[in-house]
Every structure is written in structure tokens, then in C-alpha cells.
Design an enzyme around this catalytic site. Sequence first.
Site, PDB file in Angstrom:
ATOM      1  N   ALA A 103      22.307-106.704 -21.953  1.00 22.42           N
ATOM      2  CA  ALA A 103      22.254-105.434 -21.238  1.00 22.42           C
ATOM      3  C   ALA A 103      23.627-104.779 -21.143  1.00 22.42           C
ATOM      4  CB  ALA A 103      21.714-105.678 -19.829  1.00 22.42           C
ATOM      5  N   LYS A 104      24.682-105.549 -21.373  1.00 22.01           N
ATOM      6  CA  LYS A 104      26.067-105.052 -21.396  1.00 22.01           C
ATOM      7  C   LYS A 104      26.385-104.170 -20.187  1.00 22.01           C
ATOM      8  CE  LYS A 104      26.583-105.727 -26.355  1.00 22.01           C
ATOM      9  NZ  LYS A 104      25.235-106.146 -26.787  1.00 22.01           N
ATOM     10  N   ARG A 105      26.057-104.661 -19.009  1.00 23.95           N
ATOM     11  CA  ARG A 105      26.311-103.904 -17.800  1.00 23.95           C
ATOM     12  C   ARG A 105      27.765-104.050 -17.345  1.00 23.95           C
ATOM     13  NH1 ARG A 105      21.831-102.268 -19.358  1.00 23.95           N
ATOM     14  NH2 ARG A 105      20.033-102.024 -18.000  1.00 23.95           N
TER      15      ARG A 105
END
Lengths: 273, 273
Positions: A92-94
Site C-alpha cells: 500500500a506504500k502508505r
Amino acid sequence: MNRQELVGLIKERQSYLCVGLDTDIHKIPKHLLSHADPVFAFNKAIIDATKDLCVAYKINTAFYECMGIRGWETLQRTVEYIPSGIFTIADAKRGDIGNTATQYAKTFFDTYNFDSVTVAPYMGKDSVTPFLAFHEKWAIMLGLTSNEGSQDFQLQRVGDEYLYEKVIRAGMEWGTPDNLMFVVGATQTAQLAAIRRLAPDHFFLVPGVGAQGGSLQEISSLAMNKDCGLLVNASRAIIYAGNGEDFAVDARNAAMQYQQEMSEYLSQITVNS
Amino acid sequence: MNRQELVGLIKERQSYLCVGLDTDIHKIPKHLLSHADPVFAFNKAIIDATKDLCVAYKINTAFYECMGIRGWETLQRTVEYIPSGIFTIADAKRGDIGNTATQYAKTFFDTYNFDSVTVAPYMGKDSVTPFLAFHEKWAIMLGLTSNEGSQDFQLQRVGDEYLYEKVIRAGMEWGTPDNLMFVVGATQTAQLAAIRRLAPDHFFLVPGVGAQGGSLQEISSLAMNKDCGLLVNASRAIIYAGNGEDFAVDARNAAMQYQQEMSEYLSQITVNS
């Protein structure tokens, strides 16, 4: 899942394969489109066909988010269908300021019960540490990615090192090999050995094998450590290996090729240690 | 929404206020909890109370994602309720390789019909440019953020400049003042004038006023350009201004104070130009 369980799983399966469920409804076999939830029907068949060959599934959230609310239902169904005991990654590369990062950590660890989530480092310490506060959960921080854009900032010099090296060193101060992994792209073979020297004990999630051109042999010889220390992800090369009625058989065969190759490389650790 | 329309809206409303809908179900007035969708009931009241005072609403997706699928329903209801003609921002800070970034762009621009989405720059050009390919839509790229962690990487020197300066300069090559804005934190007053010199024509989204301590006066005097060029966001200071039955009145009063102060600063541009 804790580190000991993950290492045990790798040894038992003789595999460090992560299957990437980047499922695009426009790319799945046509005969699935009559299902109520075609993407879940596809994922279910892929999971059934590969669950004894891999140690992890990575769900790229973008492919689900773009379908709106129905996409999140498909994502939830998929993560619930993955057998317990297999490591799950929300790709999700948050990354956001502290109080927001905490909301993201709750989302993926509590709401959807993933084992891990990928996080982006640009906003620094307080955007990463909230993900490290959950018991037996993992943050997987972007280090050096497989795409061309990695040259724009990650491979720029900051003092006497690359930015991505500074990022990895910072991460090693914030987390431990028990709660933090790094994303290191499979195409970055020129840097892989140096990254392993920098972070000898941490797991690396390595995307970019297969469709993006990374070599499993090269990655394994350059970056394996005594616990293996690698999760190598293949997405398109496995899930779209075939496109007919037998797509799941084709996916299994593709996964098995990776697993058999991995088994060889793993046997070399045992010999050396 | 295009740039001309946004500038027109700012002049007409005498406001460059963005209201941040970072709505946390644990912080909203208790009497709303009996609603079927308490967060939407709260947002609806805040929007009704502020829609003539602001020019933009920013939805921090983390606060919705953490509620699972129901949270996305609330997000969708909220963005649909925002009157057309007001600029909408998905504060999602997405960033991934090209084919995934395209999925994220579709998610926020097509599926949810936002005018803009915040993007993280760490993965470089191919993670940002897919967001720039949509007609009258905007990418808002992280430049220098308001949090303490901005010192870890953004304020490190890369050659003869800060990393965030390199990021902003790269962004200016990829996009234009018509499709790209930058996030510049309100607490970064020491850098604000230099950032405006670096990017004279781009809009800046400035979070960090209010609860995080940034000063509207300082931001405005340091970073306004001839078209205003600012969207200043306040979240907690407006939406949680009150916590009783009259919370929407309190939110309106807080928003009005910002708008009145902004009106003064805007009148100074007219005098100077």
C-alpha cells in the site's frame, strides 16, 4: 507472524516465494467474468494452486482501490481466504504524519489483519514508527525500488552515501530485524551486495522478478543471509502465466519453477552454515 | 477544476481556505453516534456550515480506510455531498511504479471524481507522471512537510540543495502550474520564501495551520503570489472547534475567522499588482 515463524516456513517449504496478487479485471481469463466477484474467483484459484509453493502473498492495494467499494470487498475476501500461516503483505506504500500513520497501521493490521504493510519513507521517522508498534506485525519500508524513477532521488548522493542508504540506515535505528523489512528491487543488482552488507539481518522484500526482468539467481547469490532473509515477489509472471481455462495450472507450474530454483539456493545456505 | 476556475473561486470568496475532513469517529460529538453513518452526518454538517467560506475540502483517506469498507462508503458519500465548484483533494499520499500509479490515479480521479490527489515523490518520475495525464485534474506532490520527520530526509543536502528542493525542481520538469501543486508545511516558515522563489507560479497546499502551530499571517506574507497560489488547510482547528450540539456553528465561526483574515491578505495582492 513473527520472524521465527517466517524463517521456519521458508525452511519447511524450501521457498521464499511471494506471489503478488496484482489482479487486473481486464487481464483475467474471460470465462471468469460471469462470476459475481470475478477478481476474487481468480485470486481464489491462484491461491489454491500456489499455497503450498509460496510463503507469502502480496496484495497490491491499487488494483483493488480502483474498483471502488467493491474492490475493497474483493480485497477483504482475498486476504481472508489466504490460509493462516502464510505471510500477508498489504502493498500500500502508505506514509503520513504520526496521527495519520497510526490510522493507516490500524487499517492494515487491525481492520484487514495483514501481517505487514509497505511504507514510504519520505516523511521520516514519525511516518514510519507507528507501524512498528504492533505485536508480530511488520513495516516494509521502501529502500531502493525496481523502477526507472529510483534514479531521480533514491540514487542521489547525500553526503558520502546514496539517499536510499541513508533511508535504510535510519530505518535500522527505528526498527529491528523482527519488525522491519526493506523493499529492494530485483533490478538493482549493482547495489544488492552493498545493501546486504549495510543491513545483514533484515529481511528484504524483492519485487521485480519476471515481468520487470530481475534474475532470481543473481538476487539470491548477492543478498541471501543465513536465515534466507529474502522474500522474492513475482506477480505477472505467475498469475498471468496462462490465460485459458487452465490458468491456475499454468500459474502453479510457474510458481513451482521458482520454488524449485529457490530450493537449490536454500540448500547452499545449509552447506555454508 | 482548472487553474483559472480555482483562482476565480479564491477571488470571489475572498478565501484560500481548505477545510480538512480528517474525521475521527472517536472525536465527533456523542449525539451523532445514533446516526446510521455518524461520520457522514458530521461531515455533512461541517460542509453545510463552511461551504461558502472555503474554496477546497481535503479528505484524509486514512481516517476513512481504517473503518474498512464502511469507511469507503462514508468517503464516497462525503465527496459526492461537496457542492460542485469547490475544489476537492484526496489526501492519500500515493506513490508506486508506473502501472500501479495509473491505477491510483484512476481510483481518485475516475472512481471517486476528486479534483486532485496528494502523491509521494520517493519513487521518482514514473510514480508521479501518471497523475498528470488526466484533464483538469491535479497531482499535489509532497515537497517539505510540516512534521518533525521532515528533517530526516527532506532537509538533507543533496549536492548544493536540500532534497525537498530537488524534489520540487524535478516536479516542475514533470508537470506545470496547471496540473501540479506542492505540499509545503505551514511550520516550515524558515524555508517558505525560498520555496516560493523556486516555484513562483505553482499552487502550494499548506497544511499545519492551527493544531500543528503554523501562522496564517506568516505563510501568507512569505508565500503568496499574484494569483494567491495558496490553499491553506486547517483540519482539527475547524472541525473540532466545538464538541456540543452546536459544533457546526463553532466550526463555521472558526472557518470565518480564517476567511476574514485571508480576505485582508488577499486585498494586499490587489493593491500591489
